[in-house]
Design a protein around this motif. Structure first.
Motif, mmCIF file in Angstrom:
data_model
loop_
_atom_site.group_PDB
_atom_site.id
_atom_site.type_symbol
_atom_site.label_atom_id
_atom_site.label_comp_id
_atom_site.label_asym_id
_atom_site.label_seq_id
_atom_site.Cartn_x
_atom_site.Cartn_y
_atom_site.Cartn_z
ATOM 1 N N TYR A 57 27.754 -21.023 17.257
ATOM 2 C CA TYR A 57 26.531 -20.494 17.868
ATOM 3 C C TYR A 57 25.558 -19.989 16.805
ATOM 4 O O TYR A 57 24.340 -20.159 16.932
ATOM 5 C CB TYR A 57 26.867 -19.368 18.838
ATOM 6 N N TYR A 58 26.112 -19.373 15.771
ATOM 7 C CA TYR A 58 25.262 -18.841 14.701
ATOM 8 C C TYR A 58 24.476 -19.964 14.038
ATOM 9 O O TYR A 58 23.259 -19.864 13.818
ATOM 10 C CB TYR A 58 26.116 -18.111 13.665
ATOM 11 N N LEU A 59 25.154 -21.051 13.704
ATOM 12 C CA LEU A 59 24.492 -22.175 13.048
ATOM 13 C C LEU A 59 23.490 -22.850 13.977
ATOM 14 O O LEU A 59 22.402 -23.257 13.559
ATOM 15 C CB LEU A 59 25.533 -23.184 12.566
ATOM 16 N N GLN A 60 23.843 -22.986 15.238
ATOM 17 C CA GLN A 60 22.930 -23.607 16.192
ATOM 18 C C GLN A 60 21.634 -22.827 16.315
ATOM 19 O O GLN A 60 20.536 -23.400 16.335
ATOM 20 C CB GLN A 60 23.608 -23.732 17.568
ATOM 21 N N LEU A 61 21.728 -21.495 16.387
ATOM 22 C CA LEU A 61 20.533 -20.663 16.495
ATOM 23 C C LEU A 61 19.745 -20.638 15.185
ATOM 24 O O LEU A 61 18.515 -20.630 15.190
ATOM 25 C CB LEU A 61 20.925 -19.243 16.896
ATOM 26 N N SER A 62 20.457 -20.639 14.052
ATOM 27 C CA SER A 62 19.790 -20.589 12.751
ATOM 28 C C SER A 62 18.943 -21.827 12.499
ATOM 29 O O SER A 62 17.879 -21.750 11.874
ATOM 30 C CB SER A 62 20.831 -20.439 11.628
ATOM 31 N N PHE A 63 19.398 -22.984 12.988
ATOM 32 C CA PHE A 63 18.691 -24.233 12.732
ATOM 33 C C PHE A 63 17.977 -24.765 13.964
ATOM 34 O O PHE A 63 17.554 -25.920 13.984
ATOM 35 C CB PHE A 63 19.671 -25.280 12.193
#
Length: 258
Positions: free
Chosen positions: A29-35
């Motif tokens: 989820y962190y990576l999805q939101l970051s990018f």
């Protein structure tokens, strides 16, 4: 509502499935939101080098279709001279769904055909002549567009917000040469300081707005090549005496000193 949930591992306690799911889902989820909203391109690494007839792609990370692809080890392939333009491309293969995992894979290829945007991404292009070496280091900003025997990174997309941008290596070289030219134009200084402060990662919108100011109007070609040509024109104006903006700034300073 906002929250965070971390599993608690305790001695002699049962390891439940949802605890492992929490460990799996948090970084995802962190990576999805970051990018979120990013355009495709290289995110980091993927340094290119050539030696003894082999072209090597260094470890790195690329973004495509909402997914991050990682390569942990360098990858080399044969690259002998053939006097024709070739493209180093990343081919994105069909997603594999198995019982316990879903995986996305790629293939690195060297071909004479330009990349197909539907399933490929350019990493570089070049034309290597018989008896020559492929240069992977550039002497100056203009050298990035050298047609023969030099790795060309201008057309390779770098991941950016909304639209792909120029490779940080190119932008950092621009900033270095701007300071070497001793320009007093506040736009040049501010833009170049931001380039160096952000390790060369600059959004496409920021580059275009800077070029609009420096070139006194719209930038017709907003591709990575168009931005590169615009920045090259700015450097040439600096070398010839600073250009319009620098002269205006110097004029205002002279009035203040009187």
């Amino acid at each position: 509502m906002f929250q965070y949930v971390y599993p608690q591992f305790q001695f002699k306690s049962l390891l439940r499935g949802e605890m492992l799911e929490q460990l799996r889902d948090y970084p995802k989820y962190y990576l999805q939101l970051s990018f979120s909203g990013f355009a495709e391109g290289v995110v980091s690494g993927c340094k290119l080098s050539w030696d003894n007839g082999k072209l090597t792609v260094g470890p790195g990370m690329v973004y495509r279709g909402g997914h991050l692809y990682f390569m942990k080890e360098p990858y080399s392939l044969e690259c002998e001279p053939d006097n024709r333009r070739r493209y180093l491309k990343l081919q994105f293969l069909t997603e594999m769904k198995e019982l316990r995992q879903v995986s996305g894979n790629t293939r690195i290829v060297l071909a004479h055909e330009a990349p197909d945007p539907a399933c490929e991404m350019e990493l570089c292009r070049f034309c290597l002549q018989e008896g020559a070496r492929l240069r992977d280091k550039h002497e100056n900003f203009e050298d990035f567009s050298t047609e023969f025997d030099t790795i060309n990174l201008i057309y390779a997309p770098y991941a950016g917000g909304g639209v792909s941008t120029l490779n940080p290596v190119i932008l950092k070289q621009f900033a270095r040469e701007t300071f070497q030219n001793r320009t007093k134009d506040p736009y040049d200084v501010s833009f170049s300081m931001n380039v160096l402060a952000n390790k060369g990662v600059i959004e496409e919108e920021c580059i275009l707005e800077y070029l609009k100011v420096k070139l006194d109007g719209e930038v017709r070609d907003q591709s990575t090549y168009g931005m590169y040509r615009g920045l090259l024109k700015v450097l040439r104006e600096q070398e010839q005496g600073g250009g319009r903006q620098d002269k205006e700034y110097q004029g205002r300073r002279s009035v203040m000193l009187l």
